[in-house]
Design an enzyme around this catalytic site. Structure first.
Site, PDB file in Angstrom:
ATOM      1  N   ASP A  13       0.804  -1.225   0.000  1.00  0.00           N
ATOM      2  CA  ASP A  13       0.000   0.000   0.000  1.00  0.00           C
ATOM      3  C   ASP A  13       0.839   1.278   0.000  1.00  0.00           C
ATOM      4  O   ASP A  13       0.439   2.291   0.570  1.00  0.00           O
ATOM      5  CB  ASP A  13      -0.971   0.010   1.204  1.00  0.00           C
ATOM      6  N   LYS A  16       1.869   2.137  -5.107  1.00  0.00           N
ATOM      7  CA  LYS A  16       2.445   1.563  -6.337  1.00  0.00           C
ATOM      8  C   LYS A  16       1.542   1.829  -7.542  1.00  0.00           C
ATOM      9  O   LYS A  16       2.009   2.185  -8.609  1.00  0.00           O
ATOM     10  CB  LYS A  16       2.632   0.037  -6.174  1.00  0.00           C
ATOM     11  N   GLY A  17       0.217   1.653  -7.334  1.00  0.00           N
ATOM     12  CA  GLY A  17      -0.737   1.827  -8.433  1.00  0.00           C
ATOM     13  C   GLY A  17      -0.619   3.210  -9.046  1.00  0.00           C
ATOM     14  O   GLY A  17      -0.577   3.359 -10.267  1.00  0.00           O
ATOM     15  N   ALA A  39      -3.990  -7.833  -3.541  1.00  0.00           N
ATOM     16  CA  ALA A  39      -3.515  -6.484  -3.849  1.00  0.00           C
ATOM     17  C   ALA A  39      -4.689  -5.557  -4.099  1.00  0.00           C
ATOM     18  O   ALA A  39      -5.721  -5.973  -4.615  1.00  0.00           O
ATOM     19  CB  ALA A  39      -2.627  -6.527  -5.091  1.00  0.00           C
ATOM     20  N   GLY A  40      -4.509  -4.299  -3.742  1.00  0.00           N
ATOM     21  CA  GLY A  40      -5.485  -3.264  -4.065  1.00  0.00           C
ATOM     22  C   GLY A  40      -4.690  -2.042  -4.456  1.00  0.00           C
ATOM     23  O   GLY A  40      -4.022  -1.452  -3.616  1.00  0.00           O
ATOM     24  N   HIS A  41      -4.692  -1.718  -5.756  1.00  0.00           N
ATOM     25  CA  HIS A  41      -3.886  -0.601  -6.257  1.00  0.00           C
ATOM     26  C   HIS A  41      -4.817   0.513  -6.723  1.00  0.00           C
ATOM     27  O   HIS A  41      -5.665   0.301  -7.584  1.00  0.00           O
ATOM     28  CB  HIS A  41      -2.985  -1.070  -7.410  1.00  0.00           C
ATOM     29  N   GLN A 223       2.083  -6.049  -3.158  1.00  0.00           N
ATOM     30  CA  GLN A 223       2.565  -6.171  -1.775  1.00  0.00           C
ATOM     31  C   GLN A 223       3.885  -5.405  -1.588  1.00  0.00           C
ATOM     32  O   GLN A 223       4.101  -4.435  -2.287  1.00  0.00           O
ATOM     33  CB  GLN A 223       2.709  -7.644  -1.354  1.00  0.00           C
TER      34      GLN A 223
HETATM   35  P1  GDP Z   1      -0.702   0.308  -3.554  1.00  0.00           P
HETATM   36  O1  GDP Z   1      -1.311  -0.955  -3.058  1.00  0.00           O
HETATM   37  O2  GDP Z   1       0.759   0.374  -3.303  1.00  0.00           O
HETATM   38  O3  GDP Z   1      -1.026   0.607  -4.996  1.00  0.00           O
HETATM   39  O4  GDP Z   1      -1.347   1.490  -2.689  1.00  0.00           O
HETATM   40  P2  GDP Z   1      -2.908   1.654  -2.290  1.00  0.00           P
HETATM   41  O5  GDP Z   1      -3.636   2.163  -3.479  1.00  0.00           O
HETATM   42  O6  GDP Z   1      -3.425   0.438  -1.612  1.00  0.00           O
HETATM   43  O7  GDP Z   1      -2.788   2.743  -1.144  1.00  0.00           O
HETATM   44  C1  GDP Z   1      -2.245   3.991  -1.371  1.00  0.00           C
HETATM   45  C2  GDP Z   1      -3.301   5.062  -1.072  1.00  0.00           C
HETATM   46  O8  GDP Z   1      -2.673   6.327  -1.005  1.00  0.00           O
HETATM   47  C3  GDP Z   1      -4.344   5.201  -2.163  1.00  0.00           C
HETATM   48  O9  GDP Z   1      -5.543   5.596  -1.569  1.00  0.00           O
HETATM   49  C4  GDP Z   1      -3.787   6.303  -3.046  1.00  0.00           C
HETATM   50  O10 GDP Z   1      -4.807   6.996  -3.772  1.00  0.00           O
HETATM   51  C5  GDP Z   1      -3.145   7.196  -2.020  1.00  0.00           C
HETATM   52  N1  GDP Z   1      -1.953   7.935  -2.468  1.00  0.00           N
HETATM   53  C6  GDP Z   1      -0.946   7.533  -3.282  1.00  0.00           C
HETATM   54  N2  GDP Z   1       0.021   8.470  -3.334  1.00  0.00           N
HETATM   55  C7  GDP Z   1      -0.380   9.475  -2.538  1.00  0.00           C
HETATM   56  C8  GDP Z   1       0.216  10.730  -2.149  1.00  0.00           C
HETATM   57  O11 GDP Z   1       1.324  11.090  -2.558  1.00  0.00           O
HETATM   58  N3  GDP Z   1      -0.501  11.490  -1.271  1.00  0.00           N
HETATM   59  C9  GDP Z   1      -1.723  11.123  -0.790  1.00  0.00           C
HETATM   60  N4  GDP Z   1      -2.344  11.914   0.063  1.00  0.00           N
HETATM   61  N5  GDP Z   1      -2.296   9.950  -1.138  1.00  0.00           N
HETATM   62  C10 GDP Z   1      -1.636   9.153  -1.995  1.00  0.00           C
HETATM   63  P1  IMO Z   2      -0.838  -4.210  -2.180  1.00  0.00           P
HETATM   64  O1  IMO Z   2      -0.389  -4.749  -3.502  1.00  0.00           O
HETATM   65  C1  IMO Z   2      -0.884  -4.646   2.170  1.00  0.00           C
HETATM   66  C2  IMO Z   2      -1.027  -8.728   3.758  1.00  0.00           C
HETATM   67  C3  IMO Z   2      -2.289  -9.137   4.493  1.00  0.00           C
HETATM   68  C4  IMO Z   2      -1.696 -10.107   5.511  1.00  0.00           C
HETATM   69  C5  IMO Z   2      -0.616 -10.810   4.714  1.00  0.00           C
HETATM   70  C6  IMO Z   2      -1.027 -12.167   4.148  1.00  0.00           C
HETATM   71  O2  IMO Z   2      -2.135  -3.474  -2.241  1.00  0.00           O
HETATM   72  O3  IMO Z   2       0.256  -3.429  -1.556  1.00  0.00           O
HETATM   73  P2  IMO Z   2      -2.605 -12.847   2.114  1.00  0.00           P
HETATM   74  O4  IMO Z   2      -4.050 -12.598   1.876  1.00  0.00           O
HETATM   75  O5  IMO Z   2      -1.711 -12.274   1.053  1.00  0.00           O
HETATM   76  O6  IMO Z   2      -2.286 -14.280   2.393  1.00  0.00           O
HETATM   77  O7  IMO Z   2      -2.271 -12.065   3.495  1.00  0.00           O
HETATM   78  O8  IMO Z   2      -0.271  -9.935   3.642  1.00  0.00           O
HETATM   79  N1  IMO Z   2      -1.230  -8.206   2.391  1.00  0.00           N
HETATM   80  C7  IMO Z   2      -1.147  -6.906   2.062  1.00  0.00           C
HETATM   81  N2  IMO Z   2      -0.933  -5.823   2.828  1.00  0.00           N
HETATM   82  N3  IMO Z   2      -0.996  -4.507   0.835  1.00  0.00           N
HETATM   83  C8  IMO Z   2      -1.171  -5.580   0.051  1.00  0.00           C
HETATM   84  O9  IMO Z   2      -1.173  -5.518  -1.303  1.00  0.00           O
HETATM   85  C9  IMO Z   2      -1.297  -6.862   0.663  1.00  0.00           C
HETATM   86  N4  IMO Z   2      -1.502  -8.115   0.207  1.00  0.00           N
HETATM   87  C10 IMO Z   2      -1.443  -8.934   1.270  1.00  0.00           C
HETATM   88  O10 IMO Z   2      -2.910  -8.038   5.107  1.00  0.00           O
HETATM   89  O11 IMO Z   2      -1.081  -9.390   6.539  1.00  0.00           O
HETATM   90 MG    MG Z   3      -2.854  -1.617  -1.810  1.00  0.00          MG
END
Ligand code: GDP
Ligand code: IMO
Ligand code: MG
Length: 424
Positions: A13, A16-17, A39-41, A223
């Site tokens: 989190d 990356k997305g 994953a949630g991007h 991740q």
């Molecule tokens: P990922 O899993 O690495 O793609 O990241 P996620 O999307 O799960 O979580 C990142 C969160 O931070 C998302 O809600 C993005 O929209 C937000 N985000 C990313 N870059 C920035 C930033 O520079 N500032 C702020 N405030 N939010 C950001």
């Molecule tokens: P992105 O790509 C944050 C964590 C889960 C748990 C552990 C194992 O969005 O960064 P799993 O379901 O993979 O067997 O769970 O890994 N986890 C993540 N934490 N971002 C993610 O993906 C994750 N994918 C798995 O919360 O601790």
């Molecule tokens: Mg994520």
């Protein structure tokens, strides 16, 4: 840019997305190679929020080929609902390719993920319960069902019949759960197969040919390094390899072909799920970071645990990934905090620890050693270059670079694709 890998440098989190979406504009191909819909991007483009789980974050550009490589585990119902959602928002998905060797997540994987977590009680891992671990277990056990099996109805019937029997024994006899139905799975998955078949091919060939032709290829990590099955905080990890080496296996490319590796980090640290977290803040500062940074899981909605930036972790990420640069996101979230702390090492029983411990039990009793930095109050969400940042924010970035011995190449000041700028 040529061939670049992008990886999470913390516990996932890191944004990356967003960075992939920005770099994808100039890319010919974006490749996912591990993980699944754990994953949630998030991509925010022109006011629309896209939450991508299996589909690479380059999908919004119609000229960018998007690859789901052999190392990814695919829940067909989930990828189809993502496809439908994108189509409903006007996005063309004909440039999505799925590897024939990628393993398929089935309902018994979800059931076993849920039941095994429950059986662990207080020692649960805190998985996303999307069947990720059990699907990779089948791959290692060599009984997995792959995309090429799914789209061949006879092979699928045979393998599914065999697996359903074994899995129902585990579900019922070991965990006391409810058995899954072969007929229902066969009917549902045969429909999924029909819709996915046009996307299925040998993606390793496409990736290799693109690299050979000198195209810009981006590898999208899911991740983060600390969730890596081998080098992460085992057992509180995922079941794949989020480090850069994972791209070689999961996309079928050799290591000599990847030239750059960009680590994505937040300007602080977060974690979802269980496991140790040395700089975690269980106070009002942690609460403020969670609130301002909207730190709630994209997949499960769980509140993310928040803490100060830990450069022991970032140095570990530089080492295990061979990072050539860092993108530091969410600098804007720190705005308004009077004093910022950066963890530079740990203190364990009077002895200094500089390298992230291999055994998480060694982390117990590790006290973060902090350096303090002045905060800033100006709104930085519109900054387009270092010149637009207050001096304290520039000092913070410089300190990070020095502490991890790796250049900060990009800075994030907001969630939108326009709220990022390159330094180098
Ligand atoms: P990922 O899993 O690495 O793609 O990241 P996620 O999307 O799960 O979580 C990142 C969160 O931070 C998302 O809600 C993005 O929209 C937000 N985000 C990313 N870059 C920035 C930033 O520079 N500032 C702020 N405030 N939010 C950001
Ligand atoms: P992105 O790509 C944050 C964590 C889960 C748990 C552990 C194992 O969005 O960064 P799993 O379901 O993979 O067997 O769970 O890994 N986890 C993540 N934490 N971002 C993610 O993906 C994750 N994918 C798995 O919360 O601790
Ligand atoms: Mg994520």
């Amino acid at each position: 840019m040529a061939v670049t890998a992008l990886v999470g440098a913390q516990w996932g989190d890191e944004g990356k997305g967003k960075v992939i979406d920005i770099l994808a504009e100039k890319s010919d191909m974006v490749v996912r190679a591990q993980g699944g819909n754990n994953a949630g991007h998030t991509v925010v483009a022109n006011g629309t929020v896209y939450k991508l789980r299996l589909i690479p974050s380059g999908i919004l550009y119609k000229n960018t080929t998007c690859i789901v490589g052999n190392g990814v585990v695919i829940d067909p119902g989930v990828i189809l609902s993502e496809i439908d959602d994108l189509i409903s928002k006007g996005v063309d998905v004909s440039h999505l390719k799925i590897d024939a060797r990628a393993h398929v997540i089935l309902p018994y994987h979800l059931a076993i993920d849920e039941l095994s977590e429950k059986a662990r009680g207080a020692a649960d891992i805190g998985t996303t319960k999307r069947g990720i671990g059990p699907c990779y277990m089948d791959k290692a056990e060599r009984i997995g069902i792959r995309m090429c099996d799914l789209i061949n109805s006879e092979t699928f019937r045979e393998k599914l019949a065999h697996n359903t029997k074994i899995k129902n024994d585990i579900i019922v006899k070991i965990y006391g759960g409810t058995p899954v139905s072969f007929d229902k799975i066969y009917a549902d998955y045969t429909e999924y197969a029909k819709r996915l078949a046009p996307h299925v091919c040998d993606t390793s060939v496409l990736v290799y040919n693109a690299i050979k032709a000198g195209k810009n290829v981006l590898f999208e990590g899911a991740q983060g390094a600390l969730l890596d099955l081998d080098v992460g905080t085992y057992p509180y990890v995922t079941s794949s390899h989020p480090v850069s080496g994972g791209f070689c296996i999961g996309a079928g490319v050799g290591p000599t072909l990847i030239k750059e590796c960009l680590g994505i980090a937040k300007a602080y640290t977060t974690r979802v799920g269980k496991g140790p977290f040395p700089t975690e803040l269980n106070d009002e500062v942690g609460e403020q970071i969670r609130k301002v940074g909207a730190e709630f899981g994209t997949v499960t909605g769980r509140p993310r645990r928040c803490g100060w930036l830990d450069t022991v972790i970032l140095r570990f990420a530089v080492r295990v990934n061979g990072l050539t640069g860092i993108a530091l996101n969410k600098l804007d979230t720190l705005t308004g905090l009077k004093t910022l702390k950066i963890c530079v090492g740990y203190n364990k029983n009077g002895k200094r620890v500089d390298d992230f411990p291999a055994d998480i039990s060694d982390l117990e009793g590790c006290e973060p050693i902090y350096e303090e930095y002045e905060g800033w109050t100006q709104d930085i969400s519109g900054a387009k270059s270092l010149k637009d940042l207050p001096k304290a924010a520039v000092n913070y970035l410089k300190a990070v670079e020095k502490l991890i011995d790796c250049p900060v190449k990009m800075v994030g000041v907001g969630p939108d694709r326009t709220q990022n700028f390159m330094i180098r």
